[in-house]
Design an enzyme around this catalytic site. Structure first.
Site, mmCIF file in Angstrom:
data_model
loop_
_atom_site.group_PDB
_atom_site.id
_atom_site.type_symbol
_atom_site.label_atom_id
_atom_site.label_comp_id
_atom_site.label_asym_id
_atom_site.label_seq_id
_atom_site.Cartn_x
_atom_site.Cartn_y
_atom_site.Cartn_z
ATOM 1 N N ASP A 115 0.788 -1.235 0.000
ATOM 2 C CA ASP A 115 0.000 0.000 0.000
ATOM 3 C C ASP A 115 0.823 1.289 0.000
ATOM 4 O O ASP A 115 1.986 1.310 0.399
ATOM 5 C CB ASP A 115 -0.903 0.035 1.239
ATOM 6 N N HIS A 166 -6.620 3.145 -4.076
ATOM 7 C CA HIS A 166 -6.458 3.375 -2.632
ATOM 8 C C HIS A 166 -6.804 4.821 -2.284
ATOM 9 O O HIS A 166 -6.206 5.388 -1.372
ATOM 10 C CB HIS A 166 -5.022 3.044 -2.229
ATOM 11 N N HIS A 170 -5.793 9.533 0.471
ATOM 12 C CA HIS A 170 -5.621 8.691 1.652
ATOM 13 C C HIS A 170 -6.167 9.343 2.931
ATOM 14 O O HIS A 170 -5.464 9.489 3.935
ATOM 15 C CB HIS A 170 -4.127 8.364 1.844
ATOM 16 N N HIS A 260 3.692 -2.126 3.090
ATOM 17 C CA HIS A 260 3.669 -0.772 2.540
ATOM 18 C C HIS A 260 4.972 -0.447 1.816
ATOM 19 O O HIS A 260 6.053 -0.840 2.275
ATOM 20 C CB HIS A 260 3.454 0.259 3.657
#
Length: 290
Positions: A115, A166, A170, A260
């Site tokens: 991510d 995503h 964010h 990540h």
């Protein structure tokens, strides 16, 4: 009057004048009045002939004019068909198969998701590691991180990996936002990712796994399946490479692992993955793509 008739009358008139002249009875006045009369007959005959020809010729009608064709407007790209709204996101490979109708996964399969990228330092390093061990991964990209790192995003796709939406920025509390706000976050990221890479994500991951009925509904409206995870090493908190490694090694077949490549220094994640990927492969686990 026909031209032939006019000429005939004119000829007859001249003959009479000759006869009279032969008899000595024609006068100069008579001669002068006869000639204009004959000329008049010629003029009338010509006019009549012209009129008959004109009447026989069809009248000129102007060509019908048509407006130039307007080129058709380019249609906007078709929106993906909406999906049924899910009551919860995907947590495991079994969930993914049930929601997507994908073929069965191997019994020893696990999935790796990464991510918050793309990142100019850590994404290329992780890509190199994945390539070394022939491991596919799902990169959950943030729209405004793709902005400015377009070439890296293209490299991820070029290496054969999948992408997930995503959000654009964010937001940490997406579940508390309104439907239009959630929809905008999804739509902006989707547009940027697809325009940059040519890849249209089919999956959506909410930041921090923050789900709500609104988020699930807007993801479905965008044609995206909601995907979460089942193994979280909390690498985002940088607990140390050994702690990340330990938690990832606890993954079981059928689980989806979270890591990540963006959001800061990911050296601990990278160090842990260098050990975890070959170790899980040695245990007989098989990494699969979503």
């Amino acid at each position: 009057m026909e031209v032939s008739l006019v000429l005939e009358r004119l000829s007859g008139g001249l003959d009479r004048l000759r006869d009279e002249a032969g008899e000595g009875t024609v006068t100069r006045r008579r001669l002068l009045t006869a000639v204009p009369g004959a000329a008049g007959l010629l003029v009338l005959g010509g006019a009549a002939t012209a009129g008959s020809v004109s009447a026989a010729r069809p009248e000129h009608t102007p060509r019908a004019t048509t407006k130039p064709r307007t080129p058709p407007k380019e249609s906007a790209p078709a929106k993906p068909p909406g999906l049924p709204t899910q009551k919860k996101p995907i947590f495991t490979l079994a969930d993914y198969r049930r929601m997507s109708s994908a073929p069965p996964f191997p019994t020893d399969a696990v999935a790796l998701t990464i991510d918050d990228g793309p990142h100019p330092i850590w994404t290329p390093k992780i890509l190199h590691l994945l390539d070394k061990y022939h491991v596919p991964a799902l990169f959950c990209m943030i729209g405004n991180q793709v902005l400015g790192h377009e070439q890296i995003a293209k490299t991820v796709v070029g290496a054969g990996h999948q992408l997930a939406n995503h959000t654009w920025s964010h937001p940490t509390k997406l579940a508390g936002k309104s439907g239009p706000q959630v929809a905008k976050e999804i739509a902006r990221a989707q547009a940027k990712i697809q325009k940059t890479t040519g890849y249209a994500p089919k999956l959506f991951r909410s930041p921090g796994g923050d789900w709500s009925p609104t988020v699930l509904r807007e993801a479905a409206r965008a044609g995206l399946l909601p995907v979460d995870w089942s193994t979280d090493p909390r690498d985002w908190s940088r607990p140390g490479a050994p702690a990340i490694e330990h938690r990832l090694m606890a993954a079981r077949p059928g689980q989806i692992m979270l890591c990540h490549d963006g959001g800061g220094d990911r050296s601990q994640t990278y160090t842990a993955l260098k050990k975890v990927i070959p170790a899980l492969s040695a245990k007989g686990y098989r990494f699969v793509a979503l």
